[in-house]
Design a protein around this motif. Structure first.
Motif, mmCIF file in Angstrom:
data_model
loop_
_atom_site.group_PDB
_atom_site.id
_atom_site.type_symbol
_atom_site.label_atom_id
_atom_site.label_comp_id
_atom_site.label_asym_id
_atom_site.label_seq_id
_atom_site.Cartn_x
_atom_site.Cartn_y
_atom_site.Cartn_z
ATOM 1 N N GLY C 187 0.823 -1.212 0.000
ATOM 2 C CA GLY C 187 0.000 0.000 0.000
ATOM 3 C C GLY C 187 0.856 1.261 0.000
ATOM 4 N N PHE C 250 -9.272 2.696 -0.722
ATOM 5 C CA PHE C 250 -8.958 1.411 -0.132
ATOM 6 C C PHE C 250 -7.587 1.445 0.515
ATOM 7 C CE2 PHE C 250 -12.553 -0.635 -2.065
ATOM 8 C CZ PHE C 250 -12.789 -1.684 -1.207
ATOM 9 N N VAL C 251 -6.654 2.086 -0.184
ATOM 10 C CA VAL C 251 -5.294 2.108 0.328
ATOM 11 C C VAL C 251 -5.158 3.130 1.452
ATOM 12 C CG1 VAL C 251 -2.909 2.545 -0.250
ATOM 13 C CG2 VAL C 251 -4.366 1.364 -1.864
ATOM 14 N N ASP C 257 -11.076 6.096 8.324
ATOM 15 C CA ASP C 257 -10.620 4.737 8.090
ATOM 16 C C ASP C 257 -10.583 4.412 6.602
ATOM 17 O OD1 ASP C 257 -10.309 4.295 10.709
ATOM 18 O OD2 ASP C 257 -12.184 3.197 10.994
ATOM 19 N N ALA C 258 -9.500 3.776 6.157
ATOM 20 C CA ALA C 258 -9.467 3.295 4.784
ATOM 21 C C ALA C 258 -10.458 2.138 4.656
ATOM 22 C CB ALA C 258 -8.066 2.835 4.409
ATOM 23 N N TRP C 259 -10.750 1.753 3.429
ATOM 24 C CA TRP C 259 -11.825 0.788 3.230
ATOM 25 C C TRP C 259 -11.353 -0.661 3.230
ATOM 26 C CZ3 TRP C 259 -14.628 3.622 -1.361
ATOM 27 C CH2 TRP C 259 -15.090 4.863 -0.888
ATOM 28 N N GLY C 260 -10.079 -0.866 3.066
ATOM 29 C CA GLY C 260 -9.621 -2.244 3.020
ATOM 30 C C GLY C 260 -8.180 -2.311 2.583
ATOM 31 N N THR C 261 -7.757 -3.476 2.133
ATOM 32 C CA THR C 261 -6.378 -3.654 1.719
ATOM 33 C C THR C 261 -6.247 -3.328 0.231
ATOM 34 O OG1 THR C 261 -6.805 -5.945 1.156
ATOM 35 C CG2 THR C 261 -6.094 -5.498 3.399
ATOM 36 N N PRO C 262 -5.024 -3.059 -0.238
ATOM 37 C CA PRO C 262 -4.823 -2.784 -1.672
ATOM 38 C C PRO C 262 -5.309 -3.949 -2.537
ATOM 39 C CG PRO C 262 -2.815 -2.366 -0.430
ATOM 40 C CD PRO C 262 -3.780 -2.976 0.518
ATOM 41 N N GLU C 264 -7.815 -5.872 -2.054
ATOM 42 C CA GLU C 264 -9.260 -5.753 -2.222
ATOM 43 C C GLU C 264 -9.597 -4.571 -3.120
ATOM 44 O OE1 GLU C 264 -10.602 -7.521 2.131
ATOM 45 O OE2 GLU C 264 -10.226 -5.385 1.890
ATOM 46 N N ALA C 465 0.374 8.423 5.451
ATOM 47 C CA ALA C 465 -0.459 7.233 5.674
ATOM 48 C C ALA C 465 -0.055 6.491 6.933
ATOM 49 C CB ALA C 465 -0.348 6.296 4.485
#
Ligand code: NA
Ligand code: NA
Lengths: 210, 314, 465
Positions: C187, C250-251, C257-262, C264, C465
């Motif tokens: 990420g 996402f990243v 909060d980010a939405w998930g992992t790269p 995903e 980040a």
């Protein structure tokens, strides 16, 4: 970028076997692509489940790891058939006739040595994870769900065995060209100049444009 | 003799006993017997047993939970809420189990002999947001916990979420997970402590078991002097590990303070309830492993008896 | 013979096999396998009776690598990114982007060329592969530029250079591969590529404007679009923005909060493009073709990955990487000079090699050396040589190396992007494209120099980040 091949065809036994094997190889490659497609849905389900239902897909990582050999390896022989594994053709690009076929034969033989050894090695890798006496025949399992890993490990020697058949066919094709001094033999990917190769790639891109 | 040793990650508290063992062995044999410790160069961490079985290297470290089916017998040590409360007990319990013939036999199937354990403290969780001190508050909590620990958390309504250790920090930062269960040194090295608002000081839900093994043929090929140097150095190496990890644990409280992480104490009633939820997991393990022909009940009792003995002797 | 000497001999053998035209993935795998046999046999003092044992251990060690190394969640990004690229054609995204860029920025000097650069930068945000990007824009951008009187060689050069942006601006397969080889946060690296990618686009644009101002009859601005026309061009291109926003969120989500992992993020991006392609009328047969093409390109890349990793496993047994790192750190030159020399070595190597193969081959040896040069993997910014912490140095060096690898896509004699562009345009020879792309060497050299001198361009976003 995967180069595009020109594999010539005719009515000879060799060419018929080439096309027969190609059917199988194309099917395996399609399964690889389908795996990549499934990966996309898997992530969407995982994200959706987590975001909307606080219920992430259990063992998401386990499923991905199990699917990866399918995507990354199963169709390897199709790529070899099409001459799609990259190489430097500064030297081979300059060769013609018998010298070219000799060079192709030697490097293809080197690949066969490697892949045959890897059929053995990857089969041993599979065997260590497989046990007829254990539940699900499993002697190696994923971290979270405890999925058996042997099916994913088995993909490798299977894909490599098909690859061995392909390499033997190509050795036959190059050998025939070498002995008979052919200009344009069947059943082997012919060297294209880099420009021709790029033209073929571009043409394929055009096919995708609407 | 030169041995190649396969471990992973970076040099840390978790691998100090291996370095100490190498140092001692070399010293005692006047440099005749050396160990070349490789971090990730020789194998994937989940294939160290395979490498031992092939004979590619002579010694390696692995964790039981990485591949339970490869090492079913020692997974007894990863059951939740065994009641192990410090590293000395962890060593005693692990080594008692390692000496059991059924365990040695399973390892011999990999051409491996167990050398020593890498004792890990209990995998307490760090979390973001409001502290969770009750079982009810675990409901719906997204926790990164693997194996038996994950099962225990699932039993109280939490949602175990899987990812590789190196992804945990980002997952926590991004809110993909609320909490992560690790030993202290891992909370430090994976940075989860930097994201955390709280840490459960006494949940003590269980830990992972990570032995060091040697290739049997390689060990047999050692000269008598080398064998003697090797065997006699194991206890010293473990002592060094314990002392070193002890220092890390001593620093832990100040780390919490420095990062502003709240220490959460969970009440005895809540703990007792959590344990009672985990009990069926123990029974299930005994039943499953017994069905596969392991002396499961015997191993399980061995753990408890050793624990009692260890406590009585102190 | 020490294992390090064995390592050097085998490496030499690998070079020979590659030059003779053996497919790179298999040359590396074979070199690694034979090297393992050699190392294991040497451990048994070349006892003839032990040769069989050495072969068996080597084969089994190598035989683990293909399954073990491709079974990685992080690498699953590669097929996903490739799939996005193929689906994007069917979704009609490329033409929409070019049209929007043309209406908005073509009024500057050298306008259409500048539009092409920004359109490729936009497409880069959904495409993870440079070569595909160059091929697409050669079809869309070059004819438009020729219509208003650009030199055709220069027009081709713009597209070839613009294509390289795809590997810096996330998503990027090659950045993911770097992250995996060096075990750094994917990420952070993707995030780090964003500014240098955009920065490169602006340097390209500045170069074009400069040329347009100095050379007479270079290519006129294209004016006359009304604001209504400009805004009308935006909606068809909007899906790109949606995909970009989703991947970025996402990243790293600037608002919480980010939405998930790269991983995903990439997959969800692909899903959106897939839905758009369906809406745009993609048929089942076309989907099947897209899947087979995705498989071919993915397998080609993965074969290089495991082939090279067999060789890398051999290097591990030969203990070569740490020996090289020791050697580099023992040199009595300034660390910055050594770093620049390493980058120059990449420029030379890149003339002859494919970008991914080059990274896989060199990083296991070069990366530890660079980290050692900076003072170690866990060094703090204050104690470091280059003024950045270990993890940040990994990110910075990654962007530099990927930029070098992209630079190599447009340099002769093997500049894949130039071949592709020449292939799309039968009226252009490869030499024409190489000539046309020459000015961009200067732009790239300037960009790399600036990235080396001002690491903040790379490190600012990931440091947030
Ligand atoms: Na991109
Ligand atoms: Na080049």
């Amino acid at each position: 970028m995967a180069g595009q091949s020109a594999v010539l065809e005719d009515g000879s036994t060799l060419s018929r076997m080439d096309r027969g094997l190609e059917h199988l190889e194309r099917l395996l490659a399609f399964l690889s692509g389908l795996g990549a497609f499934a990966l996309m849905f898997l992530a969407v389900i995982s994200v959706g489940g987590r975001t909307f239902f606080n219920q992430p897909l259990p063992g998401y990582v386990d499923w991905i790891e199990t699917a990866m050999p399918l995507i990354a390896i199963l169709g390897i022989s199709y790529v070899q058939r099409q001459g799609g594994h990259i190489r430097m053709d500064i030297v081979v690009g300059k060769l013609k006739g018998r010298a070219l076929w000799a060079a192709e034969w030697i490097t293809t033989f080197g690949i066969l040595v490697l892949i045959a050894a890897l059929v053995w090695g990857s089969w041993a890798h599979f065997q260590r994870s497989f046990d007829m006496g254990a539940p699900l025949w499993s002697r190696d399992s994923t971290i979270d769900l405890g999925l058996p890993i042997w099916p994913a490990k088995l993909i490798v020697p299977v894909a490599f065995s098909v690859m061995c058949l392909r390499l033997v066919l190509q050795l036959w094709g190059y050998g025939r060209a070498l002995v008979l001094g052919l200009e344009a033999p069947v059943a082997v990917p012919l060297v294209q100049s880099a420009a021709e190769q790029a033209a073929a790639e571009a043409e394929q891109m055009q096919g995708h444009e609407q | 003799t030169e041995w190649n040793v396969s471990v992973w990650g970076k040099r840390r508290a978790f691998t100090e006993h291996i370095h100490k063992l190498a140092e001692l062995v070399e010293e005692k044999t006047d440099g005749e017997f050396t160990m070349n410790i490789s971090y990730g160069g020789l194998s994937n961490n989940r294939e160290n047993l395979d490498g031992i079985s092939i004979g590619a290297f002579e010694m390696a470290q692995f964790c039981a939970g990485y591949h339970p089916d490869k090492n079913r017998a020692i997974t007894v040590l990863e059951l939740p809420f065994l009641g192990v409360s410090n590293l000395d007990e962890e060593v005693a319990v692990s080594h008692a189990v390692y000496e059991h013939p059924a365990v040695a036999e399973e390892m011999a199937g990999w051409n491996a002999m167990l050398v020593m354990t890498s004792p890990m403290p209990q995998y307490n969780i760090v979390g973001t947001g409001d502290p969770r001190a009750t079982l009810d508050s675990f409901d719906g909590m997204r926790v990164r916990a693997t194996g038996g620990l994950g099962e225990a958390f699932a039993a109280v309504g939490a949602v175990p979420t899987s990812m590789t250790a190196s992804e945990v920090y980002q997952a926590m930062e991004s809110g993909v997970i609320d909490t992560a269960a690790f030993a202290q040194h891992a909370h430090l090295s994976f940075g989860t402590i930097n994201e955390a608002d709280w840490w459960t000081a006494n949940l003590n839900p269980g830990t992972v078991n990570c032995p060091v093994v040697a290739n049997i043929d390689a060990y047999e090929a050692l000269s008598d002097a080398e064998k003697e140097a090797f065997d006699s150095s194991v206890p010293e190496a473990i002592d060094h590990y314990l002392a070193n990890y002890g220092e890390l644990l001593d620093r832990w409280d100040s780390v919490l303070e420095e990062k502003g992480v709240e220490k959460v104490m969970i009440s005895d009633e809540e703990l007792a309830e959590f344990k009672s939820v985990a009990d069926p997991i123990h029974d299930q393990w005994i039943e499953d492993m017994g069905a596969q022909g392991l002396p499961a009940r015997e191993l399980y009792d061995l753990v408890n008896d050793t624990l009692d003995e260890q406590r009585a002797s102190n | 013979m020490s294992t390090i000497e064995i390592g050097l001999w085998v490496t030499g053998g690998l070079m020979v096999m590659v030059v003779l035209g053996m497919r790179v993935a298999f040359a590396a795998g074979l070199a690694g396998l034979l090297g393992l046999v050699w190392v294991f046999w040497s451990k048994r003092s070349y006892d003839p009776e032990m040769l069989g044992w050495a072969v068996g251990v080597a084969v089994k060690t190598a035989g683990q690598v293909p399954h073990s190394k491709v079974s990685s969640q992080a690498l699953s990004l590669i097929p996903t990114f490739i799939l996005i690229g193929y689906l994007a054609y069917y979704a009609g995204l490329t033409r929409a982007l070019f049209e929007a860029a043309k209406r908005w920025v073509a009024w500057v000097p050298g306008g259409l060329a500048v539009s092409t650069v920004f359109a490729t930068a936009g497409f880069a945000a959904v495409s993870g592969a440079s070569v595909a990007t160059a091929a697409v824009f050669a079809r869309i951008g070059i004819p438009e530029m020729l219509k208003v009187g650009y030199d055709k060689r220069f027009a081709a050069g713009v597209v070839a250079a613009g294509g390289t942006l795809a590997s810096l601006i996330p998503p990027s397969a090659i950045l993911v591969i770097y992250a995996i080889i060096v075990e750094q946060d994917v990420g952070k690296l993707l995030l780090a590529g964003f500014l240098p990618g955009v920065f490169s686009a602006f340097v390209y644009a500045a170069l074009i404007i400069g040329l347009a101002l100095t050379i007479k009859g270079f290519g006129p601005p294209v004016t006359g679009f009304t604001w209504r026309q400009r805004f009308a061009a935006l909606p068809p291109a909007l899906p790109i923005v949606a995909v970009v926003v989703i991947i970025i969120f996402f990243v790293y989500n600037p608002f919480g909060d980010a939405w998930g992992t790269p991983t995903e993020g990439g997959a969800v991006g692909a899903f959106i493009v897939f839905v758009m392609a369906l809406i745009h009328g993609m048929r089942l047969r076309e989907l099947k073709d897209a899947l087979i093409e995705t498989a071919k390109l993915s397998i080609m890349i993965f074969t290089i990955i495991w082939g090279v990793l067999i060789y890398v496993r051999f290097l591990g047994f030969a203990d070569l990487p740490s020996a090289f790192a020791d050697w580099i750190t023992s040199l009595h030159y300034s660390p910055m000079l050594i770093l620049v020399c390493i980058l120059l070595a990449y420029a030379v190597l890149g003339m002859f090699m494919d970008a991914i193969g080059m990274l896989l081959l060199t990083l296991p040896v070069v990366y530890p050396a660079v980290m050692a040069l900076n003072g170690g993997e866990m060094v703090s910014a204050a104690d470091s040589t280059f003024g950045m912490s270990g993890p940040m140095c990994a990110v910075w060096f990654g962007i530099l190396v990927v930029k070098m690898a992209e630079f190599c896509l447009i340099t002769p004699p093997i500049g894949l992007n130039c071949f592709v562009v020449a292939g799309v345009r039968p009226d252009l020879s490869v030499q024409d494209v190489f000539r046309g792309v020459m000015p961009f060497f200067i732009a790239d050299a300037v960009t790399i120099a600036l990235l080396v001198s001002f690491p903040a361009i790379v490190l600012w976003l990931p440091s947030l980040a």
